[in-house]
Design a protein around this motif. Structure first.
Motif, PDB file in Angstrom:
ATOM      1  N   ARG A   9       0.862  -1.187   0.000  1.00  0.00           N
ATOM      2  CA  ARG A   9       0.000   0.000   0.000  1.00  0.00           C
ATOM      3  C   ARG A   9       0.898   1.237   0.000  1.00  0.00           C
ATOM      4  O   ARG A   9       1.685   1.427   0.907  1.00  0.00           O
ATOM      5  CB  ARG A   9      -0.907   0.000   1.231  1.00  0.00           C
ATOM      6  N   THR A  10       0.751   2.050  -1.041  1.00  0.00           N
ATOM      7  CA  THR A  10       1.583   3.234  -1.208  1.00  0.00           C
ATOM      8  C   THR A  10       0.702   4.471  -1.206  1.00  0.00           C
ATOM      9  O   THR A  10      -0.393   4.461  -1.749  1.00  0.00           O
ATOM     10  CB  THR A  10       2.356   3.160  -2.543  1.00  0.00           C
ATOM     11  N   VAL A  11       1.194   5.539  -0.608  1.00  0.00           N
ATOM     12  CA  VAL A  11       0.485   6.817  -0.620  1.00  0.00           C
ATOM     13  C   VAL A  11       1.417   7.875  -1.213  1.00  0.00           C
ATOM     14  O   VAL A  11       2.613   7.889  -0.938  1.00  0.00           O
ATOM     15  CB  VAL A  11       0.020   7.235   0.791  1.00  0.00           C
ATOM     16  N   GLN A  12       0.853   8.708  -2.075  1.00  0.00           N
ATOM     17  CA  GLN A  12       1.589   9.866  -2.590  1.00  0.00           C
ATOM     18  C   GLN A  12       1.405  10.984  -1.566  1.00  0.00           C
ATOM     19  O   GLN A  12       0.300  11.472  -1.362  1.00  0.00           O
ATOM     20  CB  GLN A  12       1.048  10.273  -3.966  1.00  0.00           C
ATOM     21  N   ILE A  13       2.474  11.341  -0.895  1.00  0.00           N
ATOM     22  CA  ILE A  13       2.435  12.288   0.216  1.00  0.00           C
ATOM     23  C   ILE A  13       2.155  13.706  -0.278  1.00  0.00           C
ATOM     24  O   ILE A  13       2.718  14.149  -1.277  1.00  0.00           O
ATOM     25  CB  ILE A  13       3.786  12.247   0.961  1.00  0.00           C
ATOM     26  N   ASP A  14       1.302  14.413   0.461  1.00  0.00           N
ATOM     27  CA  ASP A  14       1.056  15.818   0.148  1.00  0.00           C
ATOM     28  C   ASP A  14       1.862  16.698   1.113  1.00  0.00           C
ATOM     29  O   ASP A  14       2.536  16.196   2.017  1.00  0.00           O
ATOM     30  CB  ASP A  14      -0.446  16.145   0.181  1.00  0.00           C
ATOM     31  N   ALA A  15       1.789  18.001   0.914  1.00  0.00           N
ATOM     32  CA  ALA A  15       2.612  18.932   1.686  1.00  0.00           C
ATOM     33  C   ALA A  15       2.287  18.869   3.179  1.00  0.00           C
ATOM     34  O   ALA A  15       3.195  18.921   4.025  1.00  0.00           O
ATOM     35  CB  ALA A  15       2.424  20.358   1.167  1.00  0.00           C
ATOM     36  N   ASN A  90       5.370   7.905  -0.627  1.00  0.00           N
ATOM     37  CA  ASN A  90       6.057   8.238  -1.862  1.00  0.00           C
ATOM     38  C   ASN A  90       5.937   9.738  -2.133  1.00  0.00           C
ATOM     39  O   ASN A  90       4.877  10.328  -1.938  1.00  0.00           O
ATOM     40  CB  ASN A  90       5.435   7.438  -3.011  1.00  0.00           C
ATOM     41  N   PHE A  91       7.033  10.327  -2.592  1.00  0.00           N
ATOM     42  CA  PHE A  91       7.012  11.726  -3.014  1.00  0.00           C
ATOM     43  C   PHE A  91       8.257  12.007  -3.822  1.00  0.00           C
ATOM     44  O   PHE A  91       9.260  11.306  -3.703  1.00  0.00           O
ATOM     45  CB  PHE A  91       6.928  12.689  -1.816  1.00  0.00           C
ATOM     46  N   ASP A  92       8.174  13.014  -4.660  1.00  0.00           N
ATOM     47  CA  ASP A  92       9.339  13.554  -5.336  1.00  0.00           C
ATOM     48  C   ASP A  92       9.659  14.872  -4.644  1.00  0.00           C
ATOM     49  O   ASP A  92       8.745  15.664  -4.381  1.00  0.00           O
ATOM     50  CB  ASP A  92       9.048  13.816  -6.820  1.00  0.00           C
ATOM     51  N   ALA A 102       7.370  22.763   3.391  1.00  0.00           N
ATOM     52  CA  ALA A 102       7.383  21.367   2.967  1.00  0.00           C
ATOM     53  C   ALA A 102       8.760  20.993   2.418  1.00  0.00           C
ATOM     54  O   ALA A 102       9.249  19.890   2.659  1.00  0.00           O
ATOM     55  CB  ALA A 102       6.298  21.107   1.917  1.00  0.00           C
ATOM     56  N   ARG A 103       9.404  21.921   1.700  1.00  0.00           N
ATOM     57  CA  ARG A 103      10.757  21.673   1.191  1.00  0.00           C
ATOM     58  C   ARG A 103      11.728  21.450   2.351  1.00  0.00           C
ATOM     59  O   ARG A 103      12.575  20.559   2.309  1.00  0.00           O
ATOM     60  CB  ARG A 103      11.218  22.849   0.330  1.00  0.00           C
ATOM     61  N   ALA A 104      11.597  22.252   3.397  1.00  0.00           N
ATOM     62  CA  ALA A 104      12.451  22.088   4.580  1.00  0.00           C
ATOM     63  C   ALA A 104      12.170  20.735   5.240  1.00  0.00           C
ATOM     64  O   ALA A 104      13.095  20.066   5.716  1.00  0.00           O
ATOM     65  CB  ALA A 104      12.215  23.227   5.563  1.00  0.00           C
ATOM     66  N   ILE A 109      13.800  15.082   6.410  1.00  0.00           N
ATOM     67  CA  ILE A 109      13.539  13.646   6.245  1.00  0.00           C
ATOM     68  C   ILE A 109      14.709  12.978   5.528  1.00  0.00           C
ATOM     69  O   ILE A 109      15.174  11.906   5.929  1.00  0.00           O
ATOM     70  CB  ILE A 109      12.205  13.415   5.514  1.00  0.00           C
ATOM     71  N   GLU A 110      15.205  13.595   4.465  1.00  0.00           N
ATOM     72  CA  GLU A 110      16.329  13.009   3.731  1.00  0.00           C
ATOM     73  C   GLU A 110      17.586  12.935   4.602  1.00  0.00           C
ATOM     74  O   GLU A 110      18.290  11.919   4.602  1.00  0.00           O
ATOM     75  CB  GLU A 110      16.596  13.805   2.452  1.00  0.00           C
ATOM     76  N   THR A 111      17.864  13.983   5.355  1.00  0.00           N
ATOM     77  CA  THR A 111      19.021  13.999   6.246  1.00  0.00           C
ATOM     78  C   THR A 111      18.869  12.940   7.331  1.00  0.00           C
ATOM     79  O   THR A 111      19.826  12.227   7.664  1.00  0.00           O
ATOM     80  CB  THR A 111      19.199  15.398   6.867  1.00  0.00           C
ATOM     81  N   ASN A 112      17.669  12.819   7.878  1.00  0.00           N
ATOM     82  CA  ASN A 112      17.410  11.812   8.894  1.00  0.00           C
ATOM     83  C   ASN A 112      17.592  10.407   8.311  1.00  0.00           C
ATOM     84  O   ASN A 112      18.111   9.505   8.977  1.00  0.00           O
ATOM     85  CB  ASN A 112      15.992  11.983   9.457  1.00  0.00           C
ATOM     86  N   HIS A 113      17.191  10.226   7.066  1.00  0.00           N
ATOM     87  CA  HIS A 113      17.332   8.926   6.406  1.00  0.00           C
ATOM     88  C   HIS A 113      18.808   8.551   6.261  1.00  0.00           C
ATOM     89  O   HIS A 113      19.189   7.398   6.496  1.00  0.00           O
ATOM     90  CB  HIS A 113      16.631   8.973   5.042  1.00  0.00           C
ATOM     91  N   VAL A 114      19.632   9.502   5.890  1.00  0.00           N
ATOM     92  CA  VAL A 114      21.070   9.250   5.774  1.00  0.00           C
ATOM     93  C   VAL A 114      21.652   8.900   7.142  1.00  0.00           C
ATOM     94  O   VAL A 114      22.455   7.967   7.271  1.00  0.00           O
ATOM     95  CB  VAL A 114      21.795  10.466   5.150  1.00  0.00           C
ATOM     96  N   ARG A 115      21.232   9.607   8.185  1.00  0.00           N
ATOM     97  CA  ARG A 115      21.696   9.296   9.541  1.00  0.00           C
ATOM     98  C   ARG A 115      21.291   7.878   9.926  1.00  0.00           C
ATOM     99  O   ARG A 115      22.089   7.112  10.479  1.00  0.00           O
ATOM    100  CB  ARG A 115      21.114  10.301  10.539  1.00  0.00           C
ATOM    101  N   LEU A 116      20.050   7.500   9.612  1.00  0.00           N
ATOM    102  CA  LEU A 116      19.565   6.159   9.918  1.00  0.00           C
ATOM    103  C   LEU A 116      20.377   5.103   9.173  1.00  0.00           C
ATOM    104  O   LEU A 116      20.733   4.064   9.742  1.00  0.00           O
ATOM    105  CB  LEU A 116      18.081   6.038   9.570  1.00  0.00           C
ATOM    106  N   MET A 117      20.686   5.356   7.893  1.00  0.00           N
ATOM    107  CA  MET A 117      21.517   4.413   7.130  1.00  0.00           C
ATOM    108  C   MET A 117      22.855   4.201   7.823  1.00  0.00           C
ATOM    109  O   MET A 117      23.316   3.069   7.971  1.00  0.00           O
ATOM    110  CB  MET A 117      21.761   4.932   5.703  1.00  0.00           C
TER     111      MET A 117
END
Length: 194
Positions: A9-15, A90-92, A102-104, A109-117
């Protein structure tokens, strides 16, 4: 008994959803509900070493934007069970070019993802020598530099993602050696060091 494949189940995330997701405890709550299944605020608080009040508050915030929902079939009396509404958000990043907040949130989220990796890799490396040989041989961390244009990079990411979704939808391995495996996908343009 053999498990049956589950449809992803995938959702296209909104702002609004992306802004709500950009919080450390909310990301962890959503992740646990997706990986471990329905849970109460109390059991989630115990797993995350936080208090039930904070957990309940943040679950309600996620519920307000449709990322989690109460599971009335599991609740009894005052005990409220929560479940993830989707397996994948899911989002671009360019979906939010006109919304600075929303950009911030996307950047966080991306920075947190790298930290988690990095944390996941460090946890593995700290115990890898004590793990069975089959797991040490199967685990992988590698990289490769390719020369691609944006269309081919998108095609590569899409193809790799389809492989991951296929594995996600297949019945899970259920043998004695089966474990959950954290797979990270990262394909970024190379930026020369300054």
């Amino acid at each position: 008994m053999e498990s049956t494949p589950a449809e992803t189940r995938t959702v296209q995330i909104d702002a609004r959803q992306i802004r709500v997701m950009a919080h450390p405890l909310r990301m962890r709550l959503l992740g646990l509900l997706r990986v471990d299944g329905p849970a109460t605020a109390t059991s989630l608080a115990e797993k995350l070493d936080t208090n039930t009040g904070a957990t309940s508050y943040h679950l309600r915030q996620l519920a307000e934007v449709g990322l989690v929902t109460e599971d009335p079939d599991l609740g009894t009396g005052r005990q409220r069970w929560w479940r993830a509404e989707h397996d994948i958000s899911n989002f671009d990043p360019t979906d939010f070019d006109d919304d600075p907040d929303a950009r911030a949130a996307v950047r966080w989220i991306e920075t947190n993802h790298v930290r988690l990796m990095a944390e996941q890799a460090q946890r593995w490396f700290s115990v890898a020598d004590d793990q069975p040989r089959a797991w040490r041989d199967a685990a992988a961390l590698s990289d490769m530099v390719l020369t691609l244009d944006p269309a081919r990079l998108r095609a590569l990411n899409d193809e790799l993602w389809q492989v991951l979704v296929r594995y996600h939808e297949e019945p899970p391995s259920d043998g004695p050696d089966a474990r959950q495996v954290h797979v990270f996908l990262s394909a970024l343009p190379r930026m020369e060091e300054q």
